[in-house]
Design a protein around this motif. Structure first.
Motif, PDB file in Angstrom:
ATOM      1  N   ALA A   1     -15.120   9.954   2.826  1.00  0.00           N
ATOM      2  CA  ALA A   1     -14.902   9.749   1.563  1.00  0.00           C
ATOM      3  C   ALA A   1     -16.092   9.284   0.987  1.00  0.00           C
ATOM      4  O   ALA A   1     -16.783   9.644  -0.107  1.00  0.00           O
ATOM      5  CB  ALA A   1     -13.527   9.083   1.254  1.00  0.00           C
TER       6      ALA A   1
ATOM      7  N   SER B   1      -7.667   9.515  -1.739  1.00  0.00           N
ATOM      8  CA  SER B   1      -7.772  10.840  -1.058  1.00  0.00           C
ATOM      9  C   SER B   1      -6.771  10.939  -0.058  1.00  0.00           C
ATOM     10  O   SER B   1      -6.368  10.201   0.553  1.00  0.00           O
ATOM     11  CB  SER B   1      -9.356  10.716  -0.457  1.00  0.00           C
TER      12      SER B   1
ATOM     13  N   PRO C   1      -9.643  14.666  -2.980  1.00  0.00           N
ATOM     14  CA  PRO C   1      -9.559  13.317  -3.802  1.00  0.00           C
ATOM     15  C   PRO C   1      -8.405  13.795  -4.770  1.00  0.00           C
ATOM     16  O   PRO C   1      -8.243  14.605  -5.356  1.00  0.00           O
ATOM     17  CB  PRO C   1     -10.820  13.533  -4.671  1.00  0.00           C
TER      18      PRO C   1
END
Length: 98
Positions: free
Chosen positions: A49, A59, A90
């Motif tokens: 991420a 996410s 996401p």
């Protein structure tokens, strides 16, 4: 666990590689991430991420078949169950109020 500090601890364990694809981008960019098989998968998700500049808290990781992958397991177990190609999604906070 912080992935960048795991190299000394991981000399006696194998490593696994994941191809993490950012599913929300039409161009489907990806990152190849190599981690010790004993690394917590949550650390892998946080690192991926950060690489894509999205919030890990909102996410999810899914397989190419659309199955959600639990972050409460080791990277090696995820690799054996789901393979190396995963998708980072996401998510917006649906129904969230300030």
């Amino acid at each position: 666990y912080i992935l960048s500090n795991m190299s000394d601890d991981s000399k006696n364990t194998g490593k696994v590689s994941f191809k993490i694809i950012l599913a929300s981008d039409p161009k489907l960019p990806f990152k190849i991430i190599k981690v010790p098989s004993q690394a917590p998968f949550l650390a892998v998700v946080k690192f991926a991420a950060a690489q894509f500049k999205v919030k890990f808290e909102t996410s999810a990781i899914i397989t190419n078949d659309g199955l959600g992958v639990s972050t409460k397991q080791l990277a090696g177990a995820v690799f054996l169950k789901h393979g190396s190609e995963l998708r980072l999604i996401p998510r917006d906070r649906v129904g969230h109020r300030n």
